[in-house]
Each structure stands twice: as C-alpha cells, then as structure tokens.
Design a protein around this motif. Structure first.
Motif, PDB file in Angstrom:
ATOM      1  N   LEU A 219       0.807  -1.335   0.130  1.00 26.84           N
ATOM      2  CA  LEU A 219      -0.092   0.069  -0.176  1.00 26.84           C
ATOM      3  C   LEU A 219       0.756   1.148  -0.075  1.00 26.84           C
ATOM      4  O   LEU A 219       0.564   2.372  -0.534  1.00 26.84           O
ATOM      5  CB  LEU A 219      -1.006   0.158   1.257  1.00 26.84           C
ATOM      6  CG  LEU A 219      -1.835  -1.177   1.422  1.00 26.84           C
ATOM      7  CD1 LEU A 219      -2.766  -1.167   2.511  1.00 26.84           C
ATOM      8  CD2 LEU A 219      -2.943  -1.443   0.091  1.00 26.84           C
ATOM      9  N   VAL A 220       1.990   1.200   0.577  1.00 21.66           N
ATOM     10  CA  VAL A 220       3.164   2.167   0.303  1.00 21.66           C
ATOM     11  C   VAL A 220       4.394   1.874   0.143  1.00 21.66           C
ATOM     12  O   VAL A 220       4.527   0.513   0.022  1.00 21.66           O
ATOM     13  CB  VAL A 220       3.207   3.045   1.567  1.00 21.66           C
ATOM     14  CG1 VAL A 220       1.918   3.463   2.278  1.00 21.66           C
ATOM     15  CG2 VAL A 220       3.807   2.090   2.725  1.00 21.66           C
ATOM     16  N   GLU A 221       5.377   2.464  -0.457  1.00 23.51           N
ATOM     17  CA  GLU A 221       6.704   2.083  -0.914  1.00 23.51           C
ATOM     18  C   GLU A 221       7.557   2.963  -0.031  1.00 23.51           C
ATOM     19  O   GLU A 221       7.424   4.345  -0.178  1.00 23.51           O
ATOM     20  CB  GLU A 221       6.756   1.954  -2.301  1.00 23.51           C
ATOM     21  CG  GLU A 221       6.505   3.303  -2.909  1.00 23.51           C
ATOM     22  CD  GLU A 221       6.640   3.217  -4.678  1.00 23.51           C
ATOM     23  OE1 GLU A 221       6.899   1.923  -4.852  1.00 23.51           O
ATOM     24  OE2 GLU A 221       6.432   3.952  -5.387  1.00 23.51           O
ATOM     25  N   ALA A 222       8.777   2.406   0.450  1.00 27.47           N
ATOM     26  CA  ALA A 222       9.663   3.192   1.041  1.00 27.47           C
ATOM     27  C   ALA A 222      10.882   3.870  -0.074  1.00 27.47           C
ATOM     28  O   ALA A 222      11.134   3.123  -0.895  1.00 27.47           O
ATOM     29  CB  ALA A 222      10.559   2.454   2.120  1.00 27.47           C
ATOM     30  N   LYS A 223      11.036   5.080   0.177  1.00 29.43           N
ATOM     31  CA  LYS A 223      12.123   5.605  -0.672  1.00 29.43           C
ATOM     32  C   LYS A 223      13.217   6.500  -0.061  1.00 29.43           C
ATOM     33  O   LYS A 223      12.680   7.008   1.201  1.00 29.43           O
ATOM     34  CB  LYS A 223      11.450   6.611  -1.796  1.00 29.43           C
ATOM     35  CG  LYS A 223      10.342   5.965  -2.581  1.00 29.43           C
ATOM     36  CD  LYS A 223       9.766   7.075  -3.654  1.00 29.43           C
ATOM     37  CE  LYS A 223       8.547   6.389  -4.647  1.00 29.43           C
ATOM     38  NZ  LYS A 223       8.276   7.425  -5.373  1.00 29.43           N
ATOM     39  N   ALA A 224      14.275   6.259  -0.464  1.00 25.91           N
ATOM     40  CA  ALA A 224      15.523   6.798   0.386  1.00 25.91           C
ATOM     41  C   ALA A 224      15.359   8.410   0.297  1.00 25.91           C
ATOM     42  O   ALA A 224      15.037   8.994  -1.057  1.00 25.91           O
ATOM     43  CB  ALA A 224      16.889   6.485  -0.281  1.00 25.91           C
ATOM     44  N   ASP A 225      15.634   9.077   1.191  1.00 23.30           N
ATOM     45  CA  ASP A 225      15.422  10.357   1.474  1.00 23.30           C
ATOM     46  C   ASP A 225      16.668  10.910   2.342  1.00 23.30           C
ATOM     47  O   ASP A 225      16.296  10.871   3.688  1.00 23.30           O
ATOM     48  CB  ASP A 225      14.249  10.987   1.999  1.00 23.30           C
ATOM     49  CG  ASP A 225      14.017  12.428   1.958  1.00 23.30           C
ATOM     50  OD1 ASP A 225      15.003  13.018   1.373  1.00 23.30           O
ATOM     51  OD2 ASP A 225      13.082  12.833   2.581  1.00 23.30           O
ATOM     52  N   GLY A 226      17.945  11.057   1.944  1.00 19.75           N
ATOM     53  CA  GLY A 226      19.169  11.169   2.644  1.00 19.75           C
ATOM     54  C   GLY A 226      19.409   9.964   3.538  1.00 19.75           C
ATOM     55  O   GLY A 226      19.326   8.873   2.978  1.00 19.75           O
ATOM     56  N   THR A 227      19.500  10.111   4.791  1.00 19.27           N
ATOM     57  CA  THR A 227      19.541   9.038   5.833  1.00 19.27           C
ATOM     58  C   THR A 227      18.293   8.487   6.364  1.00 19.27           C
ATOM     59  O   THR A 227      18.381   7.182   7.057  1.00 19.27           O
ATOM     60  CB  THR A 227      20.244   9.617   6.936  1.00 19.27           C
ATOM     61  OG1 THR A 227      19.791  10.550   7.586  1.00 19.27           O
ATOM     62  CG2 THR A 227      21.772   9.945   6.570  1.00 19.27           C
ATOM     63  N   ARG A 228      17.128   8.877   5.886  1.00 16.59           N
ATOM     64  CA  ARG A 228      15.925   8.386   6.461  1.00 16.59           C
ATOM     65  C   ARG A 228      15.128   7.936   5.085  1.00 16.59           C
ATOM     66  O   ARG A 228      15.417   7.930   3.926  1.00 16.59           O
ATOM     67  CB  ARG A 228      15.008   9.580   7.097  1.00 16.59           C
ATOM     68  CG  ARG A 228      15.808  10.173   8.159  1.00 16.59           C
ATOM     69  CD  ARG A 228      14.736  11.137   8.822  1.00 16.59           C
ATOM     70  NE  ARG A 228      14.512  12.239   8.173  1.00 16.59           N
ATOM     71  CZ  ARG A 228      13.636  13.176   8.330  1.00 16.59           C
ATOM     72  NH1 ARG A 228      12.634  13.009   9.583  1.00 16.59           N
ATOM     73  NH2 ARG A 228      13.246  14.049   7.683  1.00 16.59           N
ATOM     74  N   LYS A 229      14.027   7.098   5.537  1.00 13.52           N
ATOM     75  CA  LYS A 229      13.199   6.673   4.635  1.00 13.52           C
ATOM     76  C   LYS A 229      11.930   7.461   4.396  1.00 13.52           C
ATOM     77  O   LYS A 229      11.204   7.541   5.527  1.00 13.52           O
ATOM     78  CB  LYS A 229      12.719   5.367   4.897  1.00 13.52           C
ATOM     79  CG  LYS A 229      14.162   4.332   4.502  1.00 13.52           C
ATOM     80  CD  LYS A 229      13.633   2.717   4.432  1.00 13.52           C
ATOM     81  CE  LYS A 229      12.922   2.534   5.660  1.00 13.52           C
ATOM     82  NZ  LYS A 229      12.634   0.879   5.688  1.00 13.52           N
ATOM     83  N   ALA A 230      11.547   7.914   3.316  1.00 15.85           N
ATOM     84  CA  ALA A 230      10.154   8.575   3.161  1.00 15.85           C
ATOM     85  C   ALA A 230       9.142   7.537   2.504  1.00 15.85           C
ATOM     86  O   ALA A 230       9.801   6.987   1.838  1.00 15.85           O
ATOM     87  CB  ALA A 230      10.047   9.791   2.222  1.00 15.85           C
ATOM     88  N   PHE A 231       7.912   7.639   3.100  1.00 17.34           N
ATOM     89  CA  PHE A 231       6.856   6.577   2.435  1.00 17.34           C
ATOM     90  C   PHE A 231       6.031   7.260   1.436  1.00 17.34           C
ATOM     91  O   PHE A 231       5.392   8.339   1.956  1.00 17.34           O
ATOM     92  CB  PHE A 231       6.185   5.884   3.700  1.00 17.34           C
ATOM     93  CG  PHE A 231       7.027   5.167   4.464  1.00 17.34           C
ATOM     94  CD1 PHE A 231       7.133   3.836   4.146  1.00 17.34           C
ATOM     95  CD2 PHE A 231       7.903   5.670   5.429  1.00 17.34           C
ATOM     96  CE1 PHE A 231       7.957   2.999   4.941  1.00 17.34           C
ATOM     97  CE2 PHE A 231       8.702   4.994   6.398  1.00 17.34           C
ATOM     98  CZ  PHE A 231       8.878   3.518   5.952  1.00 17.34           C
TER      99      PHE A 231
END
Length: 199
Positions: A106-118
C-alpha cells in the motif's frame, strides 16, 4: 542569556503519543485544567483507551501519506497537530505499522538522505477509495478530539506561552542585550502578570 520560560511540549505516545508528560505544569497533558480525553497513550505511560486500533491507524497513515510522502516522525507530528496536541502515536507503533503497509504493497519506502520517506502506491489509493467513509470518520474523530482538547486543556494559553518563549529567545537570546531592553521586557511581563492577577 537564558530564561526560565518553559513551553511545555511534554511528549506522550502509544507505547509508553509523542507529547504527554506528567499531568500538571505546562505540558500537553494538561496543567490542572481538566486534562483531555486520556488519549496520551504513549511515552508518558498510556492513560485511557487507545485512540485507534491497528487497522484504523493504518488507514490514518495511508491517508496522510496520500497527501504527500512522509517520514515516520512527520506522521507522528501531523497526527499530533490534527488532534490539537491531544494525541500522538509512538515510534514503537508508527514504524511497525509503516512496515506492514509496505509489506501489503500500500506504500513504498524511498530513500531520502539518511531516512526513508513513504509514498502511496496505486494499491494504497484503491484501499482509501474503498474505505473512504471510514477514513472520513477517523479524521473527524481526530478533529473532534482537538476541539475538545482546546476547550478543556488550556490550549490557547499554551500557544500564547509558546509565542512568548519564542519571542524572548529571539529578542534576548544574544550575548549582548542592553540593560534598557531587559528592564523594558521585565516591565511588560510584570504588567501582564498584574493584569492576570486581577482577572
């Protein structure tokens, strides 16, 4: 120069909401003005029932992620804001729920610097469309909680105290503040205190 004005953003969460320290004082848990609905079921040691069950929280997170990709902390903060500071789920609840949403596609994680944005997926959008009435009811519950909290927990005063703290830090936080300015600020605060005493 440091001042002793503490704008209480005491944190409280589901497992142990983000802001909800001890009752009393200037914390979000209420400071002797009636508390709230007992929704700070979090870091301060859960009081009252949980705001959402697991399936409800999944829908709330999914809807917020549909609005824009978000990090876990962003989701905690957004839920807290929408409840007027009365409720915030803990990282210990948010991150496993995000993992579950990811596993469900239902969501996908994407790299955003050192964190993950969904970010939401097509399947996530379809899930929200299918359960639109339930989602609307959940966000209405959050809004009603915020309205209740503002009426019963001194929210406007905490907001004003936060503004005062920010202004004092901005105006007086430098290393060089002339004595005239210090006395002028003290006079304003003393006058405010006198007016409050006369209410």
């Amino acid at each position: 120069m440091r001042f002793g004005f503490h704008h209480g953003r005491a944190h409280g969460h589901d497992c142990g909401g983000r802001h909800g320290g001890p009752r009393g004082g200037w914390g979000r848990g209420g400071w002797g003005m009636g508390g709230g609905w007992g929704m700070h079921d979090g870091r301060g040691g859960g009081r009252g029932r949980r705001m959402f069950d697991g399936s409800e929280l999944r829908l709330v997170l999914l809807k917020l992620i549909e609005e824009q990709p978000r990090h876990g902390y962003d989701l905690i903060r957004e839920i807290e804001e929408r409840s007027g500071g009365a409720y915030a789920p803990s990282p210990g609840v948010i991150y496993p729920t995000l993992t579950m949403l990811d596993d469900m596609g239902l969501v996908e994680a994407k790299a955003d610097g050192t964190r993950k944005a969904f970010a939401i997926t097509e399947a996530g959008i379809a899930e929200l469309e299918e359960k639109a009435a339930e989602v609307e009811a959940l966000f209405r519950r959050l809004a009603e909680l915020g309205e209740h909290h503002a009426r019963t927990s001194g929210g406007p005063i905490r907001r004003a105290m936060g503004n005062l703290r920010a202004v004092l830090q901005e105006r007086l936080g430098g290393s060089e503040v002339d004595p005239e300015t210090l006395h002028a600020v003290a006079d304003i605060l003393d006058e405010a205190a006198r007016k409050i005493e006369r209410l």
